[in-house]
Design an enzyme around this catalytic site. Sequence first.
Site, PDB file in Angstrom:
ATOM      1  N   ASP A 392       0.793  -1.310   0.167  1.00 47.44           N
ATOM      2  CA  ASP A 392      -0.004   0.161   0.090  1.00 47.44           C
ATOM      3  C   ASP A 392       0.971   1.238  -0.067  1.00 47.44           C
ATOM      4  OD1 ASP A 392      -2.702   1.471   0.105  1.00 47.44           O
ATOM      5  OD2 ASP A 392      -2.365   1.510   2.265  1.00 47.44           O
ATOM      6  N   LYS A 535     -14.194  26.611  -5.205  1.00 46.19           N
ATOM      7  CA  LYS A 535     -12.917  26.102  -5.095  1.00 46.19           C
ATOM      8  C   LYS A 535     -11.806  26.982  -4.507  1.00 46.19           C
ATOM      9  CE  LYS A 535     -13.483  22.186  -8.191  1.00 46.19           C
ATOM     10  NZ  LYS A 535     -13.295  21.298  -7.066  1.00 46.19           N
ATOM     11  N   ASP A 754      -3.516  -1.071   5.486  1.00 48.27           N
ATOM     12  CA  ASP A 754      -3.954  -0.551   6.894  1.00 48.27           C
ATOM     13  C   ASP A 754      -5.240  -0.430   6.936  1.00 48.27           C
ATOM     14  OD1 ASP A 754      -4.148   1.584   5.234  1.00 48.27           O
ATOM     15  OD2 ASP A 754      -2.862   2.863   6.148  1.00 48.27           O
ATOM     16  N   ASP A 758      -8.239  -3.420   2.494  1.00 44.92           N
ATOM     17  CA  ASP A 758      -6.872  -4.293   2.276  1.00 44.92           C
ATOM     18  C   ASP A 758      -7.183  -5.707   3.053  1.00 44.92           C
ATOM     19  OD1 ASP A 758      -5.367  -2.235   1.291  1.00 44.92           O
ATOM     20  OD2 ASP A 758      -5.019  -1.272   3.209  1.00 44.92           O
TER      21      ASP A 758
END
Length: 1226
Positions: A392, A535, A754, A758
């Site tokens: 990862d 934005k 984590d 996963d």
Amino acid sequence: MGESKDGAPSPKKDKKDSKKSENLRKDLPITAHEQTIEEVAAEFNTSTTRGLTAAQVLESRAKHGENRLTPPKVKPWWMLYIEQYTNFFSLLLIAGGILCFIAYGIDQSDPSNLYLGVVLIVVVFISSTFAYFQEAKSQAIMNGFKEMVPKECKVIRDGAANIVNPVELVPGDLVEFQEGDQVPADIRIIDSYNLKVDNASLTGESEACERSAVLVAPAHGGHGGHGGHGGHGGGGDVEEGGKGRAKTPAIEATNLIFYTTMVANGHGKGIVVGTGDNTVMGQIAGLTGETSGDADPPIVREVNRFITIISAIAITIGVVFLGVGIGIGVMTVVQALVFAISVIVAVVPEGLLVTLTVALALTAKRMHNKNVLVKNLQSVETLGCTTVIASDKTGTLTQNRMTVQHCWYDDQLHDVPAARNAPELQQLMSDPAKKGMHGWSLFDPQNASFRMLQRIATLCNNSDFIVQDKFDPEAPLLDLEKEALKSDFNLLNLATTGDASESGLIKAVQLLEDVKKYRARYPKLFEIKFNSTNKYQIGIHDQTVDGDNRPLLVMKGAPERVWAASSKILINGVEVPKTPEWEAKFNTAYEGLGALGERVLGFAYRHLDGLPHNHPWTDQPAANFPVSELVFCGLFSLIDPPRIGVPEAVDTCKKASIKVFMVTGDHPITAKAIAQQIGILDEEVLQRGKGRVVTGDDIRVLMDINDEQKRQAAWDDILLKNEQIVFARVTPAHKLLIVENNQRLKRVVAVTGDGVNDAPALKKGDIGISMGIAGKAVSKEAADMILMDDNFASIVNGVEEGRLIFDNLKKSITYTLTSKVPELSPFLLWVIAGMPLATTTILILAIDLGTDMIPAISFAYETREADIMCRPPRNAHTDHLVNLKLLFFTYLHIGVMQAAAGWFGYMVAMNDYGYAPWILPGLGHKWDDHPLLCRIGSDGQPKECGFGCAGANYNGIRNSVIAAAGLNSTSAAAMASATSGFCDDGCQGFNAYNGAADPFSEFAPAGAGFRGFAAGVAGVCARTCSWYLGLSGADKARYLAAAADPNSAERLVLTPTDVTQFDYFCSTGFNANVSATFGFAGRGEGDSRNEAVAGAGYWWGAAVQAQPNMKYQNNVLSQGQSAYFVAVVMNKIIAALISKTRKLSLFHQGVMNNKFMLFGFVFEACLVVLIVYVPPLNVVFSTGPLAGLHWLCGIPWFLLCFLYDESRKAAMRRSPGGWVERLTYW
């Protein structure tokens, strides 16, 4: 229903399960994000204002069930526990133990069978119990999912708002949510304000993602932005490489939020489109529950393979010699079974599982000191043979915090060093000529343009440092200015409020000037918060401290929006008009930073002339102050930077021939940039076309291929043709597919992660590695190891330890197997040659589970070889823990020498007590049952030895005589006392009883010796009046004639003295009833294969004796077995030393570097002394106190083993690849 009659899964069920498994690996069929709000409401028959009715809720719940994850089927604990006893090795030892108990029940005179049975059962119990605790974790994983379920939510039904348990939600429900809420289901947003959702557990993205009712196709090309406020701008529907995108995957949709994720900012309302198992999180839970890794870790497969080989050898030898033993008549069936068990015990290393467990536990302890917590001990070695690490990105390869990397002002790009404290920043800035990674100079904190950038980044920012100790509310607040002056202070690790980008900005400027004091100098007058429409963020501040009464407007946001609002640009502190040339330079800088995968923010300002500080500031419905014609100041760019040590760790992996694949849910450009920084993607490899960024869309294309062979070929095209790969924008199902397809190519895959997303891949990988700090509970439960510092570099330490443990286990097994030949040979020679047993099964266990244990375990402390991380990973499918060369070396080289040492000690001890080596063959089968008879040669040495008659039934004979003679009780007692034990083990060897001879004895009168079997068994062992009276006159004449011939085999059958005595006792003048009881009617011989010859006498104490002495005979055998045991154990010490290296000299490796092994040598010496000299242990182990000289018998063989092995290794070093290495390098 789902199974066939024989209990096996039916084809129908197999097909159904396969289809379910395949569907779990695809994206969920969610289409709500592609529909309009009206279409979604119509599909679920709901109202966007009033929600569902009560009746609709009941109807939907009946159809879809409750909003909860379906728990997987879990076997009861007792069944899991029982299954641990069903492996072949355990069943073998259990069967052996049961047979030992049966043998002891039949013959309780030999307690060694009882001891052996108990030990075998205990070994199985310990290993099986340990295995059970290693496997019982599936339920814990699903419990982790349960803990993630939200506690309550707000739902609108029948137009009224209600707080309900999320379990009660159904598709079509209208749900409201706000900052801090956990999303209670998969929801299609229909209304929102400044909504941001933390999707880290699903995608791994380190920043909260903007979400609204509008579907915005995510950009995967150019420098497209992602989430957060601002970004690297851009957008579009073109995938990398110019491929058109078919449609937006649900996981990337900006108008969907998912079950169990967190609302990080804003609020909103939406329609439930998925509940329970039909959510993205439900898919992950389903994958995790359905997924199982390879049946066993590589080390377990290796040990099982080894046990199978050894057990096959043991059973084959045991069965063959069991048949031989029964066939030649040396054993009864029960004795033969016990013998077969002894052979199996001798061949199988009973202590192997214990040694393996302890060695792995010791390695796990070492790894814990290196910040790696090992949950599954067997997985330690798996890292050593890992060929692919699927890692990862966020938090593992990177620091999981946004950090300012670069800035652009005055048309120059600069590096911004990430300093932890003021002294470090001063050191980094001390060299003005220093360049950053891209060759850009460091920023100048005194530059006027940069100082304005600093001002805007500080003021237009709502992030603050958390200076309160969360564990001690009473503690004084942290003084940041003071702490930052300390060289051991780490500002970067300090917690902050606000989003990741703003936190990164204040950490970059804090060391230049304290943020809190800076903001106090320029009070905030008004603020427009960042929102997904504008934005940008605006702040208006009082700058009278600088003597300027004009309010100062500062803006921060998406660079293209800030640039569009500007009419000027600040260059070297001077405001100059914005021109096409400056726009081109801005775009070049913006796109350049975006191409690095960095999040880019633009900054601008304007002095608000003519507006007082007390102006009624507002932005509703529109701003009542100018927000255009600003002065563009510059850019800051941020990225989640690589962890310290990760590039070096990746480089080490390359040297070790381990492929490192980045597998992340983050943006492809960001993933590629980080991968290039840390060496996962090299420019040279990319130019050769051997490196690639594979996106989730690429994987979706693969999964749309219906033909399985073509789909696998497409995967192979990616995995085999590319040396370096980055997988980006992947889903949990994609991660699982990546792992599975690598495993299909016979690769050993380590998976790191984590998040909850996963968990399936962590469970499926050959070894799953979770993060200890950032890791979620589910990922930790699914993993085999946990990185306590979340650092990829710790994995490399684990790889080294994994390779070391395999090397050391191989050495430990080599050491253990060297004793198998000396343990086995006594039993084989007992059957084949009839040698008295040189060892016993209980002494074998004393070696395997006693003296061998600590030295075998001590190999876990051996230091690594210098090239351990420069060689390729071992091939888990071909490079075995035990190979043919190792078996040859341990059995036929060192094992034979150890056996020779043992036999030498045994022969010396037996000879010193009178039993010369040449007389021993053939005597072993009846050694424990009958006294030995030997003929003495002219040199005084025993020449021909054998056994005489079987034991007499003394009690039966005594009672017959008493009855026949009519003796009263007093006379009977006197007779019993005078003749106690008469001829029990054999009659008096000299045949002289008070000056008279006994014609019924197997020994001839006047000490002439044993009569021999020339006249048959009855003529020597069953001599009675009936036998004598039944002899014909010719027979008597022949025997008497032979008595005069000293060379006749029949010379002692019937002597003149015998005739005289027989005539007296068997005549009519003697009491016929009494004489009928004389002799040993029906007595047989001791051993038909080893019959004592005529003239032989009892032999013990190195002399012919008058009386048999079975105790002495057995004690001498115990002495011989003790000498054998001592010599073997002594040579096990040199076996341990030579097993320390496979090619290097022992002098090079050293002896003193493994203190635990030295302790093991002392331990086994002490144990041997106890077994040999402690009386209670003498009884248990059938040993005896050994004479001092007999301890020295193993020394010559000790030296021979050492010289042989050193010569062998020297030959290998002189001629690498030569015949010695080819034949003996194990």
